[in-house]
Design a protein around this motif. Structure first.
Motif, PDB file in Angstrom:
ATOM      1  N   VAL A   1      61.593  63.663 -20.140  1.00 21.03           N
ATOM      2  CA  VAL A   1      60.653  61.703 -20.944  1.00 21.03           C
ATOM      3  C   VAL A   1      59.972  62.223 -21.188  1.00 21.03           C
ATOM      4  O   VAL A   1      59.224  62.344 -22.521  1.00 21.03           O
ATOM      5  CB  VAL A   1      61.384  60.663 -20.735  1.00 21.03           C
TER       6      VAL A   1
ATOM      7  N   ALA B   1      62.099  64.666 -25.681  1.00 22.46           N
ATOM      8  CA  ALA B   1      63.397  63.149 -25.739  1.00 22.46           C
ATOM      9  C   ALA B   1      62.583  63.062 -27.110  1.00 22.46           C
ATOM     10  O   ALA B   1      62.544  61.981 -27.858  1.00 22.46           O
ATOM     11  CB  ALA B   1      63.301  62.544 -24.607  1.00 22.46           C
TER      12      ALA B   1
ATOM     13  N   THR C   1      70.459  60.849 -26.492  1.00 21.61           N
ATOM     14  CA  THR C   1      69.711  61.630 -25.651  1.00 21.61           C
ATOM     15  C   THR C   1      70.116  60.507 -24.160  1.00 21.61           C
ATOM     16  O   THR C   1      69.989  61.472 -23.652  1.00 21.61           O
ATOM     17  CB  THR C   1      67.949  61.228 -25.361  1.00 21.61           C
TER      18      THR C   1
ATOM     19  N   TRP D   1      68.838  63.421 -21.106  1.00 19.85           N
ATOM     20  CA  TRP D   1      68.545  63.032 -20.871  1.00 19.85           C
ATOM     21  C   TRP D   1      67.501  61.354 -19.754  1.00 19.85           C
ATOM     22  O   TRP D   1      66.864  61.770 -18.864  1.00 19.85           O
ATOM     23  CB  TRP D   1      67.362  62.640 -22.279  1.00 19.85           C
TER      24      TRP D   1
ATOM     25  N   VAL E   1      64.788  57.393 -21.024  1.00 20.72           N
ATOM     26  CA  VAL E   1      64.959  56.948 -22.269  1.00 20.72           C
ATOM     27  C   VAL E   1      64.925  55.309 -22.661  1.00 20.72           C
ATOM     28  O   VAL E   1      64.202  55.427 -23.490  1.00 20.72           O
ATOM     29  CB  VAL E   1      66.304  57.593 -23.088  1.00 20.72           C
TER      30      VAL E   1
END
Length: 346
Positions: free
Chosen positions: A155, A162, A244, A249, A253
């Motif tokens: 991220v 991201a 995501t 991720w 996020v």
């Protein structure tokens, strides 16, 4: 004998299929279903711009900028989202109004120009279209994402990816400055949208509204998009962020600078304030012709498009017809009764 059985089988198949097709057509002709599908498809088209500018066009534009070294630019992102919006308006403008933005839908409902029962239908269509657009961009650019990030989906940091899908606050911005930035930028969007479509003022030429709205998005991004990434749309930011999260991720996020809720809360507030400002300072200064107030049932089910719908025979109203006021339609009296803006667009 065999051919006779085959004939009967085909005939029975047609008898079974035709009612199902008829029922499906009947469902697809329902107004709310058509509006849901219109918001779904128009938002999907807008989002691919992530790497450039409709969701698909927009996310796609961003992907080019992040992953493509010399293949993309910030201007490309703005152009991608702007013309993605243009295509979305062409796709759904005459069906649902092509909101493609939960903040605009919220404002229409909050000002009484669209029934609240349509709010979840519009927003669900927008969210699903945006989520599918993020998934499409991920699949399309998967190898580029893995190559750029070295196989680590991050991220933050020099190889963060991201930000292809959702907005993240840069280091020079605080959370509340970012909040105010989103309120201001979304307010400008709504303010200008009303000006573009207000037939009582100086609107865009008929047939050019979609292009002008796309140019507006490009201008906003190029001039005010640096601070917070100009999410200006919960439907553009939250669904791809959730994608995501489930795509690898992780929870960062949502935890990065606690920013995730701002693009959800600030844009509706900004859009509402922008609409109020336009109605007070511009709409109230435009001379209005008396109009018949709608009955509650008609008022309840009106669509509120971003663009005026094309009608071969516009409804005629008499300026001599007396206007009656009742508690059910009091809001219509409080707001300026401009046909293009207050009745049709808000």
């Amino acid at each position: 004998m065999g051919s006779g059985c085959c004939f009967r089988s085909t005939r029975m198949s047609k008898m079974v299929t035709l009612p199902a097709v008829t029922r499906m057509k009947a469902v697809l002709q329902k107004e709310m279903v058509r509006e849901f599908l219109a918001e779904f498809l128009s938002t999907f088209v807008m989002m691919p711009c992530l790497l450039q500018d409709l969701q698909v066009f927009g996310l796609g534009a961003i992907a080019h900028m992040v992953l493509g070294d010399k293949m993309g630019s910030y201007l490309g992102v703005n152009l991608g989202f702007g013309f993605g919006v243009t295509m979305g308006v062409h796709m759904a403008g005459n069906i649902s109004g092509a909101h493609m933005n939960a903040a605009l839908t919220f404002t229409n409902c909050a000002l009484g120009r669209m029934s609240w029962k349509k709010f979840p239908v519009y927003v669900l269509g927008q969210f699903l279209g945006s989520f599918l657009a993020a998934a499409t961009i991920y699949c399309l650019f998967y190898t580029a994402i893995i190559d750029y990030s070295g196989g680590r989906l991050t991220v933050t940091g020099p190889t963060a990816t991201a930000n292809i899908f959702a907005t993240y606050l840069p280091d020079h911005m605080t959370l509340w400055r970012g909040f105010l930035d989103e309120v201001l930028v979304t307010g400008m969007l709504q303010l200008c949208l009303l000006a573009i479509t207000d037939k009582g003022n100086n609107p865009a030429l008929q047939g050019t509204q979609a292009l002008v709205i796309g140019i507006l998005v490009v201008i906003i991004g190029a001039s005010m998009g640096m601070n917070s990434g100009y999410a200006i749309n919960p439907s553009r930011d939250l669904p791809p962020r959730f994608f995501t999260f489930i795509a690898g991720w992780g929870t960062q996020v949502f935890s990065a600078k606690d920013w995730w809720w701002v693009p959800v809360v600030a844009p509706p507030l900004g859009a509402y304030l922008g609409a109020i400002i336009y109605l007070i300072f511009i709409g109230s200064s435009i001379q209005q012709e008396p109009q018949i107030l709608e009955t509650p049932s008609t008022y309840e089910d009106r669509r509120t498009p971003v663009l005026p719908k094309t009608m071969s025979h516009p409804p005629m109203t008499s300026s001599l017809t007396p206007v009656s006021v009742s508690p059910d339609n009091r809001l219509s009296v409080l707001l300026p009764l401009s046909d293009p803006i207050c009745l049709e667009h808000l």
